[in-house]
Design an enzyme around this catalytic site. Structure first.
Site, PDB file in Angstrom:
ATOM      1  N   CYS A  30       0.836  -1.204   0.000  1.00 45.06           N
ATOM      2  CA  CYS A  30       0.000   0.000   0.000  1.00 45.06           C
ATOM      3  C   CYS A  30       0.872   1.256   0.000  1.00 45.06           C
ATOM      4  O   CYS A  30       1.672   1.458   0.912  1.00 45.06           O
ATOM      5  CB  CYS A  30      -0.918   0.001   1.221  1.00 45.06           C
ATOM      6  SG  CYS A  30      -1.752   1.582   1.467  1.00 45.06           S
ATOM      7  N   LYS A  57     -10.734  -8.592   5.666  1.00 48.99           N
ATOM      8  CA  LYS A  57     -10.152  -7.889   6.821  1.00 48.99           C
ATOM      9  C   LYS A  57     -10.492  -8.560   8.147  1.00 48.99           C
ATOM     10  O   LYS A  57     -11.630  -9.000   8.356  1.00 48.99           O
ATOM     11  CB  LYS A  57     -10.646  -6.447   6.826  1.00 48.99           C
ATOM     12  CG  LYS A  57     -10.184  -5.678   5.595  1.00 48.99           C
ATOM     13  CD  LYS A  57     -10.877  -4.329   5.466  1.00 48.99           C
ATOM     14  CE  LYS A  57     -10.441  -3.684   4.153  1.00 48.99           C
ATOM     15  NZ  LYS A  57     -11.112  -2.418   3.874  1.00 48.99           N
ATOM     16  N   VAL A  70      -5.748   1.195   5.924  1.00 48.47           N
ATOM     17  CA  VAL A  70      -4.391   1.313   6.433  1.00 48.47           C
ATOM     18  C   VAL A  70      -3.760   2.516   5.744  1.00 48.47           C
ATOM     19  O   VAL A  70      -4.187   2.876   4.648  1.00 48.47           O
ATOM     20  CB  VAL A  70      -3.552   0.036   6.159  1.00 48.47           C
ATOM     21  CG1 VAL A  70      -4.125  -1.141   6.896  1.00 48.47           C
ATOM     22  CG2 VAL A  70      -3.382  -0.239   4.683  1.00 48.47           C
ATOM     23  N   SER A  87      -2.680   8.795   6.405  1.00 51.63           N
ATOM     24  CA  SER A  87      -1.214   8.747   6.306  1.00 51.63           C
ATOM     25  C   SER A  87      -0.546  10.088   6.633  1.00 51.63           C
ATOM     26  O   SER A  87       0.425  10.122   7.393  1.00 51.63           O
ATOM     27  CB  SER A  87      -0.792   8.276   4.908  1.00 51.63           C
ATOM     28  OG  SER A  87      -1.199   9.178   3.897  1.00 51.63           O
TER      29      SER A  87
END
Lengths: 241, 241
Positions: A30, A57, A70, A87
């Site tokens: 990712c 998940k 995530v 992020s």
């Protein structure tokens, strides 16, 4: 630091030492999670890694990431053990919390300009998806690259952050590492112009030699292979585990 | 501070004094621009306002806002006179640059948690658009409100930022000020539940009395009237000018 296979639906919560060390919920391929990995590594922040199977998940993921995305950073050493998501928010938190190797400039104006540049990188990430998912032509991707080519010229430095990589460099890097996937998808239509992007191309070569980029690197062949399995509906999360 | 009518295509650049004071490019009814207004006012930062007609944009807007959006903040007192874009980046810049009345907490974890909350407010703004533009049912909007009702309970304070409004309060306020538009659009389907949102409702009442909210306030009738003209294709930007 730990790692292991990607945990899926039905997996028990991972048993980790009660050491107060932050836990990063991630997926090995990712690009958004990679931003957090690069920051944690570049700032030498001890952490545990828990890889998540994003197709199936685990039930407990919601406890750390309400939108089931995530990266998520679980701060087990803090009161009430909160978890952070998004992020860029995670990266800014780490940069403010841990003084080693500051990534963002201290000057408010320069900070704002770096954040705007990363915000404008959205034009690259959205065109990446258009090509990978919808097989679009690359023209708009190159137009988005122009902004960054021009900015390197304006800043007059090898890296966006000066003489070594910083916030902008690490936040945009994951997509440049994945350019080989674009090349693979576009085949003959891939026309990255080394003259048009002379500065960006030199920057890519420098970034490939960076210690922290290397610390969380995936080869072009591996990126392509992951993309192929994902596209085929059986994403091979544990390819590198 | 100045203001005036919204400048459209063909308008010359506004003549402003050469006083080094930041210039905010705005639109009187834009909720994102309102975030910048509330911050400038709450922090008592002297500034000029240049209102922009977003239907027929002036040719020179691109010099200050490459994506032709508002708000944009033109820092004429800084070297090279840069312009900032993106409401949250502008607000964080102002909060870091001007110490008066800090809006974000100083603690990195609390800062991150406030930013995450504002990020999650995206569920409200997107459902606002679904109702206004696509006449959607309000259920998902109320589900998004639940997050904020719950958070006020967790924080145990009248405002999200404690005993007075701060970052989260001002960043989300513009959409609460526009709830009457939702009510107008939904008519009988408007079922805001004062019991379900008891804390949010009390917060709205408090915010309406806040000095800085009042400094850039638009009444329910005016919001509805602007929305009607905009929907009809002849947005009455200068209704309050």
């Amino acid at each position: 630091m730990s790692a292991g296979k990607h945990l899926a639906k039905g997996s028990p919560r991972p048993a980790l030492p009660d050491d107060g060390v932050p836990r990063l919920y991630s997926m090995r391929f990712c690009p958004y999670a990679q931003r957090a990995h690069l920051t944690l590594n570049a700032k030498k922040v001890p952490h545990h890694i828990i890889y998540i199977n994003l197709t199936e998940k685990p039930e407990w993921l919601v406890d750390y990431s309400p939108l089931l995305k995530v990266p998520a950073l679980h701060l087990v050493g803090e009161r009430n053990q909160p978890a952070l998501i998004e992020s860029l928010i995670i990266v800014e938190y780490l940069d403010e919390k841990y003084p080693e190797n500051p990534l963002l400039p201290k000057d408010p104006l320069q900070r704002a300009q770096d954040k705007i540049l990363v915000e404008r990188f959205g034009a690259v990430t959205s065109n990446f998806m258009k090509i990978i998912v919808h097989n679009a032509e690359p023209d708009e991707l190159w137009t988005a690259f122009d902004i960054f080519e021009e900015e390197l010229g304006k800043r007059g430095s090898a890296y966006f952050s000066g003489s070594k990589p910083g916030f902008v460099d690490y936040m945009i890097w994951p997509w440049f590492e994945r350019l080989p996937v674009i090349k693979f998808v576009l085949e003959d239509r891939y026309n990255f112009d080394v003259k048009r992007f002379a500065k960006l191309n030199a920057w890519i070569e420098l970034m490939l030699k960076d210690e922290w980029v290397k610390s969380f690197y995936v080869t072009p062949e591996q990126h392509v292979e992951f993309w192929r399995t994902r596209k085929a509906g059986n994403a091979n999360y544990d390819m590198l585990a």
